[in-house]
Design an enzyme around this catalytic site. Structure first.
Site, mmCIF file in Angstrom:
data_model
loop_
_atom_site.group_PDB
_atom_site.id
_atom_site.type_symbol
_atom_site.label_atom_id
_atom_site.label_comp_id
_atom_site.label_asym_id
_atom_site.label_seq_id
_atom_site.Cartn_x
_atom_site.Cartn_y
_atom_site.Cartn_z
ATOM 1 C CE LYS A 239 -0.218 -0.148 5.064
ATOM 2 N NZ LYS A 239 -0.990 -0.661 6.217
ATOM 3 N NE ARG B 283 -7.225 -0.021 10.884
ATOM 4 C CZ ARG B 283 -5.952 -0.092 10.486
ATOM 5 N NH1 ARG B 283 -5.158 0.972 10.590
ATOM 6 N NH2 ARG B 283 -5.458 -1.196 9.984
ATOM 7 C CG HIS C 182 -4.320 -4.779 11.547
ATOM 8 N ND1 HIS C 182 -3.099 -5.256 11.122
ATOM 9 C CD2 HIS C 182 -4.134 -3.459 11.801
ATOM 10 C CE1 HIS C 182 -2.211 -4.261 11.123
ATOM 11 N NE2 HIS C 182 -2.826 -3.167 11.528
ATOM 12 N NE ARG D 260 -3.046 -7.940 7.311
ATOM 13 C CZ ARG D 260 -3.597 -8.478 8.381
ATOM 14 N NH1 ARG D 260 -4.211 -9.645 8.309
ATOM 15 N NH2 ARG D 260 -3.548 -7.847 9.543
ATOM 16 C CE1 TYR E 148 11.788 33.020 2.296
ATOM 17 C CE2 TYR E 148 11.741 30.619 2.438
ATOM 18 C CZ TYR E 148 11.596 31.792 1.700
ATOM 19 O OH TYR E 148 11.254 31.713 0.376
ATOM 20 C CB CYS F 158 13.114 26.818 1.821
ATOM 21 S SG CYS F 158 14.436 27.827 2.504
ATOM 22 C CG ASP G 282 10.850 24.303 -3.689
ATOM 23 O OD1 ASP G 282 10.016 23.385 -3.740
ATOM 24 O OD2 ASP G 282 10.567 25.505 -3.858
#
Ligand code: PLP
Length: 366
Positions: free
Chosen positions: A40, A135, A165, A219, A262, A308, A310
């Site tokens: 997943k 759940r 689970h 799993r 910054y 920042c 990027d």
């Protein structure tokens, strides 16, 4: 598999490490059980198709995903192994599940009421029991028996699995885990029938409940990717499959007292060098990484100033040439350490790395 890189930040994925982890887990812990590899979230951001192909080759029987689209991606790549969608799908998508031969999770009668209107070709289902997590899952054997009866009576469904689970498989105190396991086994006894796949354990469960013989599949997720957030006494070495790298794109001399980034929050303590690295919070490298370190050429270098969107800046002990490689996590900084320093778990650090960071499969790296 996308391998083109036109930026200097990348995830390096070692598929052979994943295969080795799967084989070791199988050999030492799950010999008699089928392995459903959990891929997943793009295989915890390792690349779903590439990982799926690798683990199937390494002996996994099937795959688990969280939603239909993740399953469809695997089918469209030509993968034919059983695929279970562990999350819940809306009943009106049953025809989609059928079209792509995706197995679906059934866990409550209100859902089933609507699902029974489906009249297409057979859909394979796994029934889910809630062993205590609250759940997904039916909480009583009565509800599960009802689901089974209704599904059996309907031509378009075939029940192939029963699962639960665990909420606490990663807890070193196993009291709760054993209680959940016991509830699941009591349910199995009460149903008095068998299923093609009976599965309960995720990675830690597979290790901790290795000797139990009532389930026949596990799993596997995080351990397959070679990472454990807690000390596990394993008879083999887990090989982490994901490493995150970037490069110094610009290196500049600064004098003591100059400020960086910054808000000018960092003041250079002495004359030295600042390196600019093209990774930021848009890549999933959170602002909270300020003050942590990266690894450059044998040195741990501090991330200084604000991270920042990027880019980020690091304090360098000397003038490195541009393009010098920066390890964000990998051999010298384990991802578990990053997770710990950020107050989270490795799963979240992996999944946070944004899809704009390209993956390079290790066989393609020299
Ligand atoms: C994600 C998931 C797993 C895999 O868990 P790991 O801890 O990564 O092994 C197994 N089962 C279910 C239902 C899951 O959601």
């Amino acid at each position: 598999m996308k391998s083109a890189i036109h930026r200097d930040t990348w995830l390096e994925i070692d598929l052979a490490a994943i295969q080795e982890n799967v084989q070791n887990i199988k050999q030492y812990y799950t010999k008699e059980k089928a392995i459903f590899a959990v891929v997943k979230a793009d295989a915890y951001h390792h690349g779903a198709v590439a990982v799926a192909l690798a683990v199937l080759q390494a002996g996994a029987t099937g795959l688990c995903v969280s939603n239909l689209d993740e399953g469809i991606e695997l089918r469209e790549a030509g993968i034919q192994a059983p695929i279970l969608v562990m999350g819940k799908i809306a009943p009106h998508y049953l025809a989609v599940a059928q079209k792509y031969l995706l197995q679906v999770t059934v866990s409550d009668w209100e859902w089933l009421e609507q699902a029974l209107m489906y009249e297409g070709a057979k859909v394979q289902v796994h029934l889910k029991f809630d062993s205590g997590m609250n759940r997904l899952g039916a909480k009583t054997s009565a509800e599960l028996k009802y689901l089974l009866e209704r599904l059996d009576a309907h031509e378009s469904f075939e029940v192939v699995g029963l699962f639960t689970h665990y909420a606490t498989s990663d807890d070193t105190n196993q009291t709760d885990l054993l209680e959940q396991y016991t509830r699941f086994i009591a349910l199995l006894d009460e149903l008095g029938m068998t299923f093609t796949y009976i599965h309960a354990s995720n990675s830690y469960g597979a290790i901790r409940l290795a000797t139990e013989k009532r389930t026949n599949a596990v799993r596997l997720g995080i351990l397959m990717y070679g990472v454990a957030d807690q000390a596990l006494d394993l008879p083999f070495t887990l090989k982490p499959a994901m490493k995150l790298f970037s490069r110094l794109l610009e290196v500049k001399a600064v004098t003591a007292g100059e400020r960086v980034g910054y808000g000018l929050t960092y003041t250079c303590p002495q004359d030295g060098y600042i390196g600019v690295v093209p990774i930021g919070y848009a890549d999933g490298w959170w602002r909270r990484n300020q003050g942590r370190t990266v690894y450059i050429d044998g040195q741990f270098c501090e991330i200084v100033g604000r991270v920042c969107m990027d880019q980020l800046m690091v304090w360098l002990p000397k003038k490195y040439p541009a393009m010098t490689i920066v390890e964000l996590f990998g051999k010298h900084i384990p991802i578990q350490q990053v997770a710990q320093e950020l107050g989270t778990i490795s799963y979240e650090v992996m999944c946070a790395i944004d899809m704009r960071v390209p993956k390079v499969f290790q066989s393609e790296v020299n």
